[in-house]
Design a protein around this motif. Structure first.
Motif, PDB file in Angstrom:
ATOM      1  N   ILE A   1     -19.167 -45.712  20.882  1.00  0.00           N
ATOM      2  CA  ILE A   1     -18.157 -45.197  19.941  1.00  0.00           C
ATOM      3  C   ILE A   1     -18.612 -45.443  18.502  1.00  0.00           C
ATOM      4  O   ILE A   1     -18.421 -44.607  17.622  1.00  0.00           O
ATOM      5  CB  ILE A   1     -16.752 -45.789  20.230  1.00  0.00           C
ATOM      6  N   HIS A   2     -19.261 -46.573  18.275  1.00  0.00           N
ATOM      7  CA  HIS A   2     -19.853 -46.859  16.958  1.00  0.00           C
ATOM      8  C   HIS A   2     -20.944 -45.839  16.645  1.00  0.00           C
ATOM      9  O   HIS A   2     -21.038 -45.341  15.514  1.00  0.00           O
ATOM     10  CB  HIS A   2     -20.416 -48.279  16.936  1.00  0.00           C
ATOM     11  N   GLU A   3     -21.755 -45.513  17.636  1.00  0.00           N
ATOM     12  CA  GLU A   3     -22.844 -44.548  17.443  1.00  0.00           C
ATOM     13  C   GLU A   3     -22.302 -43.153  17.150  1.00  0.00           C
ATOM     14  O   GLU A   3     -22.881 -42.416  16.349  1.00  0.00           O
ATOM     15  CB  GLU A   3     -23.763 -44.537  18.665  1.00  0.00           C
TER      16      GLU A   3
ATOM     17  N   PRO B   1     -28.378 -41.616  15.331  1.00  0.00           N
ATOM     18  CA  PRO B   1     -29.333 -40.708  14.678  1.00  0.00           C
ATOM     19  C   PRO B   1     -29.801 -39.570  15.590  1.00  0.00           C
ATOM     20  O   PRO B   1     -29.922 -38.421  15.149  1.00  0.00           O
ATOM     21  CB  PRO B   1     -30.493 -41.632  14.299  1.00  0.00           C
ATOM     22  N   VAL B   2     -30.043 -39.872  16.855  1.00  0.00           N
ATOM     23  CA  VAL B   2     -30.470 -38.828  17.795  1.00  0.00           C
ATOM     24  C   VAL B   2     -29.304 -37.886  18.084  1.00  0.00           C
ATOM     25  O   VAL B   2     -29.474 -36.660  18.151  1.00  0.00           O
ATOM     26  CB  VAL B   2     -31.020 -39.449  19.104  1.00  0.00           C
ATOM     27  N   MET B   3     -28.117 -38.442  18.220  1.00  0.00           N
ATOM     28  CA  MET B   3     -26.921 -37.642  18.468  1.00  0.00           C
ATOM     29  C   MET B   3     -26.695 -36.650  17.323  1.00  0.00           C
ATOM     30  O   MET B   3     -26.414 -35.471  17.566  1.00  0.00           O
ATOM     31  CB  MET B   3     -25.712 -38.583  18.598  1.00  0.00           C
ATOM     32  N   SER B   4     -26.833 -37.115  16.089  1.00  0.00           N
ATOM     33  CA  SER B   4     -26.602 -36.228  14.947  1.00  0.00           C
ATOM     34  C   SER B   4     -27.681 -35.146  14.873  1.00  0.00           C
ATOM     35  O   SER B   4     -27.368 -33.981  14.598  1.00  0.00           O
ATOM     36  CB  SER B   4     -26.528 -37.022  13.644  1.00  0.00           C
TER      37      SER B   4
ATOM     38  N   TRP C   1     -30.989 -39.207  27.372  1.00  0.00           N
ATOM     39  CA  TRP C   1     -29.762 -39.985  27.189  1.00  0.00           C
ATOM     40  C   TRP C   1     -29.610 -40.574  25.796  1.00  0.00           C
ATOM     41  O   TRP C   1     -28.540 -41.027  25.423  1.00  0.00           O
ATOM     42  CB  TRP C   1     -29.654 -41.080  28.254  1.00  0.00           C
ATOM     43  N   ASP C   2     -30.675 -40.533  24.975  1.00  0.00           N
ATOM     44  CA  ASP C   2     -30.558 -41.034  23.604  1.00  0.00           C
ATOM     45  C   ASP C   2     -29.535 -40.230  22.806  1.00  0.00           C
ATOM     46  O   ASP C   2     -28.848 -40.770  21.944  1.00  0.00           O
ATOM     47  CB  ASP C   2     -31.912 -41.002  22.899  1.00  0.00           C
ATOM     48  N   ALA C   3     -29.415 -38.943  23.108  1.00  0.00           N
ATOM     49  CA  ALA C   3     -28.434 -38.102  22.402  1.00  0.00           C
ATOM     50  C   ALA C   3     -26.999 -38.478  22.746  1.00  0.00           C
ATOM     51  O   ALA C   3     -26.069 -38.121  22.035  1.00  0.00           O
ATOM     52  CB  ALA C   3     -28.679 -36.627  22.727  1.00  0.00           C
ATOM     53  N   TYR C   4     -26.814 -39.215  23.810  1.00  0.00           N
ATOM     54  CA  TYR C   4     -25.489 -39.676  24.216  1.00  0.00           C
ATOM     55  C   TYR C   4     -25.192 -41.089  23.728  1.00  0.00           C
ATOM     56  O   TYR C   4     -24.055 -41.543  23.799  1.00  0.00           O
ATOM     57  CB  TYR C   4     -25.359 -39.661  25.755  1.00  0.00           C
ATOM     58  N   GLN C   5     -26.239 -41.780  23.242  1.00  0.00           N
ATOM     59  CA  GLN C   5     -26.077 -43.204  22.974  1.00  0.00           C
ATOM     60  C   GLN C   5     -26.518 -43.665  21.594  1.00  0.00           C
ATOM     61  O   GLN C   5     -26.144 -44.753  21.173  1.00  0.00           O
ATOM     62  CB  GLN C   5     -26.844 -44.008  24.024  1.00  0.00           C
ATOM     63  N   LEU C   6     -27.312 -42.896  20.877  1.00  0.00           N
ATOM     64  CA  LEU C   6     -27.852 -43.328  19.591  1.00  0.00           C
ATOM     65  C   LEU C   6     -27.439 -42.363  18.488  1.00  0.00           C
ATOM     66  O   LEU C   6     -27.777 -41.177  18.536  1.00  0.00           O
ATOM     67  CB  LEU C   6     -29.380 -43.419  19.667  1.00  0.00           C
TER      68      LEU C   6
END
Length: 188
Positions: free
Chosen positions: A82-84, A12-15, A5-10
């Motif tokens: 949304i900020h992330e 750096p991980v999302m990018s 879930w970090d890819a959905y919420q953070l």
């Protein structure tokens, strides 16, 4: 070493995940976000994160009736997912990646804030209030798009899965969902 879930919420991980997916698929662009709940969540909708491997879904609806929509607050772009997402756009742009930001339309966002059956009922009985809520959502989405471009997004992918003519019918599409898209495009 990160949770699913970090890819959905953070950011750096999302990018990093978006870049890895693009590279793995030989895709020239990184696509963000990974779910359709970002905008509704930014307006305060409860979002559920089920077991990994499944997409986030709206939880309990934020608004019960049209009068409640008067309390709809503008998005605070300085916090939350949304900020992330915007941070992820910035990070990808800084390393020279091309970015597609996926944005959900006002009508779709509204149906994540209020049960769709109630949306349709209120469109008939409280048209002015519903139009005001859609206008507020639309203005905030335009601001989201502008911020994304400022952070380095190259393309906006715009979708209205809850507001397509095949789903809502020609009259509702013409008067509400399709009309919102036309108004939004004029503001960009």
């Amino acid at each position: 070493g990160v949770r699913y879930w970090d890819a959905y919420q953070l950011g750096p991980v999302m990018s990093a995940a978006a870049a890895l997916i693009a590279d793995t698929c030989s895709d020239p662009v990184c696509k963000l976000p990974f779910c359709v709940t970002i905008e509704a969540g930014a307006f305060g909708a409860e979002i559920k994160f089920p077991d990994s491997g499944r997409l986030p879904t709206p939880g309990r609806y934020l608004f019960e009736n049209a009068e409640d929509l008067a309390g709809l607050q503008d998005i605070d772009f300085s916090r939350g997912r949304i900020h992330e997402v915007l941070e992820s756009v910035r990070l990808l742009h800084e390393v020279g990646r091309r970015i597609v930001l996926k944005v959900e339309a006002p009508f779709t966002v509204l149906t994540m804030l209020m049960e769709p059956v109630r949306v349709y009922k209120n469109l008939r009985h409280h048209r002015d209030v519903m139009e005001q809520a859609l206008a507020k959502i639309r203005r905030n989405l335009v601001e989201y798009i502008r911020r994304a471009f400022a952070m380095g997004a190259d393309i906006i992918s715009y979708a209205d899965p809850s507001g397509v003519v095949e789903f809502v019918g020609p009259k509702t599409f013409k008067e509400f969902s399709g009309h919102q898209t036309v108004l939004l495009l004029h503001l960009i």
